[in-house]
Design a protein around this motif. Structure first.
Motif: not given
Ligand SMILES: [Zn+2]
Ligand SMILES: [Zn+2]
Length: 575
Positions: A1-9, A65-70, A74-79
Motif C-alpha cells: 500500500m502506498d501513502n494514498r491508500d492510508y490517506a483514503r481510509v 494505531q489505526d494506521l497499523r491496523q490499516i 486494509g481497514t481498522c476497527d473504527l472504520h
C-alpha cells in the motif's frame, strides 16, 4: 500500500463520521491526518516501522494505531464500526466527485440512500433536486458521475449495454443495403457485464453504412474506420465496433465475433482433427481453402462441424461442444415461454404507473398474468405501505383483476425481511394476498450465520412465495450478502419457496451459476422484472437470458405455467 491508500481510509473515516454526526473536532483530526499522510514524502510504512509516525503533525498514538491496523488488514476497527453503523455502500457514493460528505449526509438522512443504484433511481425520478441545498444541476452531475464511475470499472451492466446497442442497431437496420444485422460479442452471449459492444452487418455496399455509423448523434469519436470495420466511442464512453461482411458470410462472421474465445479454441482444435478449418470466413476443408463449406448461417456452420446448433448463451467452453455432438444440449427457456411476471411496483409505492396501466402493458406484451408487488413500510425511500394501505391496495388490485376477463392480476407485495427475519407486514394480510416476494433491503452486513438465520426465519413463516433478488448483489456495485446458500435452498425446498432471478437493470440476481445450482438441488425458480414502469416490464428478458445461461428450460421456470398452476406450486398458497 502506498501513502494514498492510508490517506483514503482516514478520509473515509472523516466522511463517515460526518454522515453519522460525530464530534466535529474528531472529524477535523481525521481530515488533517489524511492530508498529512497523503502529502508526506516519506513512506508511511517506513515511518511505522521506525516508530517515527507520531512525529508527523496531527498523528497521535490513536491514529498511529489505526494506521497499523490499516497496514494489517486494509481497514481498522473504527472504520469497520462506522461501516457497520452506516452502510458500506456509502463508500461508493462518497466516490462521486463533487458530492462530498455534507451532501451524502443529506441524501442519507432524507432518503436513506446507501447504494448507487438507488441513488441513480432517485436522481432519475428527480427526487434529489428537491432536497435542501440541491438543484437540477447537482442531480444531473450525480447521474453523469455514476456513469463515469461505472466506466472507470471498465465494464457496464448487460441491461444498459443492450439498450445502447439496440438503439444503434435500430438506426442502422433501416439503412439501405443492410440485409441483416446482429449484436455479437459477450452482449449476445448474455455476460453480466460488457466491455465493448460488437455489431455485425450483412451488406453488399458497406461504405455508406460505415459513414452513417460514424456520424450517428451518439458518437463522440471515430477511432478507426475502414472497408470492413469501424470503431467509435460514444458520448457515454462505450466503444462500439461495427463489422460489415458479404451476406454469404454473415453466419460465420457472426459466429466468429460472438465468441467466446475459449469456445472457438476448442472448436478449432476439434475441427482440425476432422480435416476442417474454421474462421470468420466460414468452415473450410483443408483440401480446398478457397470455397467455404458453410458460412451463410450459424446453423450451417455448426452443422458442417457435425454439431447441433449451440445457443450463444452456452458458448463458454464448458461442455457444450460435447453435448452438441451427442445431441444432448438442453432446450433453453425463451421469452415466448413466459406467461406472466411476478415482481413489479406501481404508483402506490415507488413505481410510476398504476395497477391498471401495468396490467394493460403486460397484456399487450402477451402475458396472461402479473403479480403486483409494492413495497412494505420499512423501505421508507420507496414510500412503503402500512398494513392499512396494503389492505386497501389488495382491494384495488382485485378490482382491476375483475375488470380484465382474460387476464389475471394477482394481489401481492414485496415484503421486507427485517433484520431478525420477521416480515414487515401483518401476517393475515400476507395470507390473504396471492403472491409474496420476500426481500432484503437493509442490514446487508450481518454475519453469514445471522443472514442464514434471517432468511430461514422468514421462509419458516410459510408466507413467502419467493425470495426476491436473493443475494442482494448490485452489478458493478455491491457484492451480495453472504449466507449459507445450501441451508437456505434446503429450507426453501421444504416450504416450496421459489428463488427469483431478478431481471432489473443492475441486479441480475440470482446469477447464472447460483440459479443453475439451486435448480439442480431441486429449488423452484421464478423470473421477475421488478418493473417500476410499463417499460420496465421488458427487463424480464434479462432474467430470461440469465436463466438461459443457467441452462434452464421452460419446465424449470415457474413463469411458464398458468397463474393457477404457479400458485399451486409455491408453499404460501398451499398451507
Ligand atoms: Zn427489492
Ligand atoms: Zn422490487
Amino acid at each position: 500500500m502506498d501513502n494514498r491508500d492510508y490517506a483514503r481510509v482516514l478520509s473515509e473515516i472523516a466522511a463517515l463520521m460526518q454522515i453519522k454526526g460525530s464530534n466535529r473536532f474528531r472529524i477535523r483530526a481525521f481530515e488533517n491526518a489524511a492530508r498529512t499522510v497523503e502529502t508526506q514524502a516519506q513512506s508511511i510504512e517506513d515511518l511505522l516501522d521506525s516508530n517515527e509516525i507520531t512525529d508527523l503533525k496531527g498523528i497521535g498514538d490513536s491514529i498511529a494505531q489505526d494506521l497499523r491496523q490499516i497496514r494489517e488488514r486494509g481497514t481498522c476497527d473504527l472504520h469497520e464500526s462506522l461501516l457497520d453503523d452506516l452502510d458500506p455502500g456509502l463508500l461508493v457514493i462518497l466516490r462521486i466527485q463533487g458530492l462530498g460528505p455534507k451532501k451524502v449526509k443529506a441524501i442519507y438522512d432524507e432518503l436513506q440512500i446507501v447504494e448507487i443504484e438507488t441513488l441513480r433511481k432517485a436522481a432519475e425520478a428527480q427526487k434529489i433536486r428537491e432536497l435542501p441545498g440541491f438543484g437540477a444541476r447537482t442531480e444531473e452531475k450525480i447521474l453523469s458521475e455514476i456513469e463515469r464511475l461505472e466506466r472507470a470499472g471498465g465494464r457496464i451492466p448487460l441491461p444498459r449495454a443492450r439498450r445502447i446497442a439496440e438503439s444503434i442497431e435500430d438506426q442502422l437496420r433501416q439503412l439501405d443495403g443492410v440485409q441483416d444485422i446482429s449484436i455479437a460479442g459477450s452482449l449476445r452471449r448474455g455476460r453480466e457485464t460488457i466491455g465493448d459492444i460488437d455489431l455485425v452487418i450483412a451488406t453488399d455496399d458497406p461504405a455508406p453504412i460505415h459513414q452513417k455509423f460514424g456520424s450517428l448523434t451518439e458518437v463522440d469519436d471515430v477511432l478507426v474506420t475502414g472497408e470492413t470495420k469501424t470503431s467509435v466511442r460514444l458520448r457515454s464512453g462505450v466503444q462500439v465496433d461495427l463489422r460489415t461482411v458479404k451476406p454469404s458470410l454473415f453466419g460465420s462472421a457472426l459466429h466468429y465475433f460472438t465468441g467466446s474465445k475459449e469456445h472457438h479454441i476448442t472448436l478449432r482444435t476439434r475441427a482440425k482433427r476432422q480435416g476442417l478449418k474454421i474462421s470468420e470466413y466460414g468452415v473450410f476443408s483443408l483440401e480446398n481453402e478457397d470455397e467455404p463449406i458453410a458460412s451463410r448461417t450459424e446453423e450451417e456452420v455448426y452443422a458442417a462441424l457435425g454439431l447441433d446448433y449451440i445457443p450463444p448463451e452456452l458458448r463458454e467452453d464448458r461442455d457444450e461442444i460435447e453435448r452438441a455432438e451427442n445431441h444432448s444440449l438442453p432446450s433453453l427457456v425463451d421469452l415466448d415461454d413466459i406467461r406472466g411476471d411476478i415482481h413489479m411496483h406501481t404508483t402506490e409505492t415507488d413505481g410510476n404507473a398504476s395497477i391498471q396501466e401495468m396490467a394493460q402493458a403486460a397484456a399487450e406484451r402477451g402475458y396472461q398474468f402479473i403479480a403486483i408487488t409494492d413495497h412494505s413500510q420499512d423501505v421508507r425511500v420507496a414510500n412503503g405501505m402500512t398494513p392499512e394501505r396494503f389492505a386497501a391496495h389488495i382491494e384495488a388490485i382485485n378490482q382491476v383483476d375483475q375488470q380484465m376477463p382474460d387476464f389475471r392480476v394477482l394481489s401481492g407485495i414485496e415484503v421486507d425481511i427485517l433484520k431478525d427475519g420477521s416480515l414487515d407486514m401483518d401476517h393475515d394480510l400476507l395470507a390473504r394476498c396471492d403472491w409474496v416476494v420476500g426481500s432484503i433491503h437493509s442490514h446487508f452486513t450481518l454475519s453469514p450465520e445471522a443472514m442464514t438465520e434471517r432468511l430461514c426465519t422468514a421462509i419458516d413463516t410459510g408466507l413467502l412465495s419467493c425470495l426476491g433478488h436473493p443475494t442482494g448483489r448490485i452489478l458493478g456495485g455491491r457484492d451480495g450478502y453472504e449466507y449459507d446458500f445450501d441451508v437456505v435452498i434446503e429450507k426453501a425446498i421444504e416450504h416450496d419457496v421459489a428463488f427469483e432471478i431478478n431481471g432489473s437493470s443492475g441486479r441480475l440476481d440470482l446469477n447464472a451459476d447460483r440459479a443453475r445450482y439451486a435448480q439442480q438441488k431441486g429449488a423452484l425458480i421464478v423470473l421477475g422484472s421488478d418493473a417500476h414502469s410499463q417499460r420496465g416490464l421488458d427487463d424480464l428478458r434479462f432474467a430470461v437470458q440469465q436463466a438461459r445461461r443457467a441452462e434452464l428450460g421452460p419446465e424449470s421456470i415457474l413463469n411458464s405455467l398458468s397463474a393457477e398452476e404457479l400458485l399451486s406450486r409455491v408453499g404460501k398458497t398451499r398451507s
